[in-house]
Design an enzyme around this catalytic site. Structure first.
Site, PDB file in Angstrom:
ATOM      1  N   LYS A  86       0.844  -1.190   0.000  1.00 48.76           N
ATOM      2  CA  LYS A  86       0.000   0.000   0.000  1.00 48.76           C
ATOM      3  C   LYS A  86       0.885   1.247   0.000  1.00 48.76           C
ATOM      4  O   LYS A  86       1.930   1.274   0.661  1.00 48.76           O
ATOM      5  CB  LYS A  86      -0.902  -0.025   1.250  1.00 48.76           C
ATOM      6  CG  LYS A  86      -1.975   1.054   1.284  1.00 48.76           C
ATOM      7  CD  LYS A  86      -2.846   0.925   2.543  1.00 48.76           C
ATOM      8  CE  LYS A  86      -3.982   1.934   2.558  1.00 48.76           C
ATOM      9  NZ  LYS A  86      -4.839   1.812   3.756  1.00 48.76           N
ATOM     10  N   SER A 164      -9.874   2.024   2.597  1.00 54.90           N
ATOM     11  CA  SER A 164      -8.918   2.731   1.780  1.00 54.90           C
ATOM     12  C   SER A 164      -7.925   1.815   1.067  1.00 54.90           C
ATOM     13  O   SER A 164      -7.334   2.219   0.071  1.00 54.90           O
ATOM     14  CB  SER A 164      -8.141   3.732   2.625  1.00 54.90           C
ATOM     15  OG  SER A 164      -7.336   3.071   3.582  1.00 54.90           O
ATOM     16  N   SER A 188     -10.357  -0.219   6.822  1.00 56.98           N
ATOM     17  CA  SER A 188      -9.686  -0.084   5.525  1.00 56.98           C
ATOM     18  C   SER A 188      -8.994  -1.343   5.022  1.00 56.98           C
ATOM     19  O   SER A 188      -8.547  -1.379   3.875  1.00 56.98           O
ATOM     20  CB  SER A 188      -8.661   1.048   5.580  1.00 56.98           C
ATOM     21  OG  SER A 188      -9.307   2.287   5.494  1.00 56.98           O
TER      22      SER A 188
END
Lengths: 501, 95
Positions: A86, A164, A188
């Site tokens: 990420k 997210s 997330s």
């Protein structure tokens, strides 16, 4: 790709971490071949917008080193396993933007503790994955790179992978990498995992070091793995976890052998079903999925117990005070001085104009709103009414869980999301609060610091994946993963998205 | 509680984010929606409840007050938008 690479190895991007680990150790595949299979899939997967910074040269260099290490017989579980990261994790020399224009051009001079541990264990970095800007969002649409796209598709619409950690979920579901790193502040990891039909675990707060991960809300942020199976989650989490002197909230606890905990035996365990999670207007498919999950746990010999978590309905408003408050403080560092973007200044502009223009240009609208909402609730006159009150309600939410666990509950079963994946552009345009409601089942345990795992359990009538969530006792990720393993085996979820990208 | 354009302007200033005058009404409306959502917390009886300060009851660790890192000027300055002569450069701060 090497000329003698077998047909099986060219599809190795679709293997589980456990399969790849075993094949690497037996010499049935090389880390270079495995990495090449992923790099090929990544290049063919640009339509998903999951990988936003590719690192093929770094990947191949690490893969060659992993092969040498494997040949030497010194191979930890993650040695030679290609992963996606990420965009929130600092990786030395690789763009790290947290999905924001304010960090455009930033290449950290250091690695996060988690990524350093993975590279140290021989894992291979394929690149950085798309995400909502500063991890603020539930659809990946606040990203400066544009949204990642869910590989699941049932009509002409493009669907959100969730957020997210949307790029992480999309990449794992589409077989672009074997596993991905995510972070979870209000859901997330678990919400995108559920939207994409994969597994994701948020560990207990303090289990994984936050050092070198771009901060959103420091008392809630926690990193975890996103994988195709529960076993893979256990393997990757073990490599990520552990005490770090550089994160003062990281716990000085030994990391258990999570994979060894996957016995599939949960006989006699008590599974709590929180009645407050049965929301008015809950889609019948979600309610039916939840009921099926209870049957699966019951069939495995667990006892299903009705429990009450009375402050559940206040979790979202509590979160949307505390998280923006912490964010407004954490994001004060983006001032255009030390790294990232600086606005072009006009004649006569001073340092205040530099700050204000830089932050207006660099932050997207949702991030700006959260910084301002956080600034407001922390400002003189409102601190007690909002921020302190939220911290008190947070204590009550945590106590709800403590009472349930004290009464003998081993794990709590709940839906992961209130719906399956929705279309890009369909939510939150007029009212930001509409998007916030996506976190209704996930956010409670961030506030309480508890571990939670999302497991894919079935498809809805449209053919989109739905997940269930298990919530565990603090520090008992091993037991929690074992419960998830039982759910995974009983559900037998093997569906994959058809390749359209 | 509802936020008007004046309050939105003040919050933007405190946040060091430039917001154009024309954008203030929409910002005020969206912030009001967020604050309206927070208002639900007023329904909770928090009498006698201590604010939560940490997720796990742990005492922040202390470390020896010694230099453990440093001498990395080049690395520290490497990502700066404007670095000169070993320093971060900014517009004039005092007249």
């Amino acid at each position: 790709m090497s000329a003698d690479m077998s047909g099986a190895a060219s599809r190795a991007n679709g293997w589980t971490v456990a399969e790849a680990r075993d094949a690497l150790r037996k010499g049935e595949v090389t880390a270079v071949d495995l990495t090449m299979a992923c790099l090929t899939a990544i290049d063919a997967g640009d339509g998903l917008n999951a990988f936003v910074h590719k690192t093929p040269e770094l990947a191949l260099e690490q893969a060659r080193a992993a092969d040498a290490r494997l040949a030497g017989g010194d191979a930890p579980a993650m040695c030679g396993i290609p992963v996606g990261v990420k965009d929130l994790f600092a990786v030395k020399g690789v763009p790290t933007q947290a999905g924001s224009n304010i960090l455009r051009g930033f290449r950290p001079e250091y690695d996060s503790t988690v990524t350093a541990k993975l590279w140290g264990a021989g894992a291979v970095c394929l690149g950085k994955l798309n995400m909502d800007e500063f991890a603020m969002g539930s659809s990946n649409e606040s990203s400066c790179y544009g949204p990642a796209v869910n590989p699941w598709k049932v009509d002409d619409r493009q669907l959100t992978p969730g957020g997210s950690s949307g790029g992480s979920a999309a990449a794992v579901a589409a077989d672009l990498c074997l596993a991905a790193l995510g972070t979870d502040t209000g859901g997330s990891i678990r919400q995108p995992a559920a939207f994409c039909g994969i597994t994701g675990i948020k560990p207990t707060y303090g289990r994984v070091s936050r050092w070198g991960i771009v901060a959103y809300a420091s008392s809630l942020d926690q990193a975890g793995p996103m994988t195709r199976t529960v076993r893979d989650a256990a393997i990757v989490l073990e490599a990520m976890a552990g005490h770090d002197p550089k994160d003062s909230t990281s716990a000085e606890l030994a990391v258990p052998d999570f994979e060894a905990a996957l016995t599939g035996d949960i006989r006699g365990k008590k599974i709590g079903i929180p009645r407050e999670y049965r929301l008015d207007g809950m889609p019948t498919e979600i309610a039916a999925l939840w009921d099926r999950g209870m049957d699966m746990m019951r069939d495995a010999g667990a006892e299903i117990v009705d429990i009450s978590l009375p402050h559940t309905k206040y979790a979202l408003p509590t979160y949307y005070v505390i998280a923006p408050a912490e964010a407004s403080s954490n994001l004060a560092r983006y001032d255009g001085v030390r790294y990232g973007h600086r606005a072009k200044l006009a004649q006569g502009d001073g340092i205040t104009e530099m700050y204000e223009k830089t932050r207006a240009e660099g932050f997207g609208p949702e991030v700006q709103r959260r910084i301002m909402a956080g600034t407001y609730v922390l400002s003189a006159g409102f601190y007690d009414a909002y921020y302190n009150r939220a911290r008190k309600v947070r204590a009550l939410i945590k106590r709800d869980f403590e009472l349930a666990f004290a009464a003998g509950i081993d794990a709590i079963l709940a839906p992961a999301t209130p719906s399956s994946a929705f279309g890009l552009g369909e939510q939150g345009g007029a009212d930001p609060v509409e998007m916030y409601l996506n976190d209704v089942f996930t956010v409670t345990l961030n506030l309480a610091g508890l571990p939670g795992v999302a497991v894919p359990v079935g498809l809805d009538a449209k053919g989109l994946p739905l997940g269930l969530q298990l919530i565990g006792r603090p520090w008992e990720e091993a037991d929690l993963l074992n419960h998830a393993y039982v759910l995974e085996r009983a559900a037998g979820f093997v569906a994959k998205p058809g390749k359209w990208w | 509680m509802s936020i008007d354009s004046d309050t939105a302007r003040k919050v933007a200033k405190l946040s060091r984010i430039r917001v154009e005058e024309g954008d203030l009404p929409e910002l005020a409306q969206k912030l009001s929606s967020i604050l309206g959502f927070m208002e639900q917390l007023k329904d909770v009886d928090v009498t006698g409840v201590e604010p939560m300060t940490s997720v796990t009851p742990m005492r922040l660790k202390r470390r020896a007050d010694v230099i453990s890192d440093g001498n990395q000027q080049a690395a520290v300055l490497k990502n700066a938008p404007d670095a000169r002569e070993g320093f971060f450069a900014v517009p004039k701060v005092v007249e």
